[in-house]
Scaffold this active site. Structure first.
Site: not given
Length: 387
Positions: A46, A87, A325
């Site tokens: 990521d 994220h 995601s």
């Protein structure tokens, strides 16, 4: 700013999901409660990561961290976060968090899953070639950390055939080496047939999404705006889908967003007569509140409620997120349960079980859902029977 972690959202009747706290993921997908991912390690690629309390309390499940962009190593680098961290923090907590800051309510399906974290980008960009290098790193370090699953909640820069794309070749090599590779299919549902590597790789388990409004019992399960095939090689993608909307995800501590949400949450619980002095105690956090601090209480509450609604706040520690995601890590956590139940399963056996046990949604085109919605209990049962 310390505030009790009680949900701000109630279960009041409303057609707007923002007015309700979502159910925990395990309840929504029908997770098997016998397994927690114990003894299994997953690597995540990521843009960045953060050692969130849900991952390191009461003990850390983060086994290693490698920053491929700056060539740095060490879990201690995760003690502070930046804009690139959110994220990866959310995807790992969705997969392996134990719900420490929610008294266990928002724990993942696999809270004992071990993690190896690999930074392959920044907030502004995750490059195709860097994802490829990240897969190569996981492959090279597979035995060192006993990596059984590789979660990739990012996609390449362009469509490419798996026959001549380097990233695709590394993904297939990882699978041949015994790593189950799980990839988010992307959120480009408005572009039929657009799926990029690694989700487009034949042996990769590509995950799309559904929207259950935060509670499947409401009977409003629909498709999410997931990307879907056929791919450039004519393959059907995604193979499976799971919830991709109204997902409880952590707020990155130490950021201005976290400070603003904490103030909104505090004001939400503050009596009318104390609203002004509370706002004055935190000047500059939210200028819109500074401007109306002398206004009637109902006007202040309108701004507070609008802020909580627009930011999809559950409480001061969690908000609602969406995207494939975060659907991919849910499937990763189910696979961790399967491998705990039967450590001898090979990657293609895991994929076959997931596909055979998935359930088709009657109101969603086959191209958008593949074999259907992941059924965790059935998948774990099949894994046990294959032992």
């Amino acid at each position: 700013m310390q505030i009790p972690a009680a949900p701000l959202r109630g279960e009041a009747e409303s057609h707007d999901p923002r007015a309700r706290a979502p159910l925990p993921i395990g309840e929504r997908i029908g997770a098997d409660t016998r397994f927690s991912g114990r003894g299994i390690v997953a690597a995540f690629l990521d843009s960045g990561f953060y050692a969130h309390p849900d991952l390191v309390t009461p003990h850390s499940r983060i086994h290693a961290y490698h920053d491929l962009i700056h060539e740095k190593d060490g879990v201690e680098l995760l003690s502070t976060g930046d804009a690139s961290s959110w994220h990866g923090m959310m995807s790992t907590v969705v997969a392996a968090g134990n719900g420490s800051l929610s008294n266990g309510r928002f724990r993942s399906v696999a809270p004992d899953l071990g993690l190896v974290l690999v930074k392959v980008g920044t907030l502004s960009r995750v490059h195709h070639d860097d994802i490829a290098r990240g897969i190569e790193w996981a492959l090279v370090n597979r035995a060192r950390y006993d990596i059984r699953i590789l979660n990739i909640s990012a996609g390449g820069d362009y469509e490419a055939s798996h026959l001549d794309d380097v990233m695709s070749r590394f993904a297939e090599a990882a699978i041949r080496a015994g790593i189950v590779v799980v990839a988010a299919v992307g959120n480009q549902g408005h572009r039929p047939g657009y799926v990029v590597p690694p989700a487009s790789v034949p042996a990769v388990i590509s995950v799309g999404g559904i929207d259950d409004r935060g509670n499947p019992n409401l009977g409003q399960v629909t498709g999410y705006r997931s990307s879907y095939g056929p791919t450039i090689d004519g393959l059907q993608k995604p193979e499976v889908v799971t919830v991709a909307d109204w997902i409880p995800a952590p707020i990155l501590p130490g950021t201005m967003t976290a400070t603003q949400i904490a103030l909104l949450a505090k004001l939400h619980k503050t009596p009318d007569g104390q609203l002004k002095q509370t706002i004055e105690r935190y000047p500059g956090v939210l200028p819109s509140l500074d401007e109306v601090k002398d206004s009637p209480a109902y006007l202040i509450r309108q701004i507070v409620d609008a802020g909580l609604r627009d930011e999809l706040v559950i409480n001061e520690h969690y908000k609602m997120a969406d995207g494939t995601s975060f659907a991919a890590p849910i499937v990763t956590s189910v696979i961790a349960q399967m491998l705990e139940a039967n450590p001898r399963l090979k990657p293609l056996e895991v994929k076959r079980i997931l596909l055979r046990t998935a359930k088709r949604l009657p109101n969603l085109e086959v191209d958008r859902q593949g074999w259907g919605v992941v059924d965790p209990r059935a998948a774990v049962d099949q894994a046990l029977r294959a032992k």
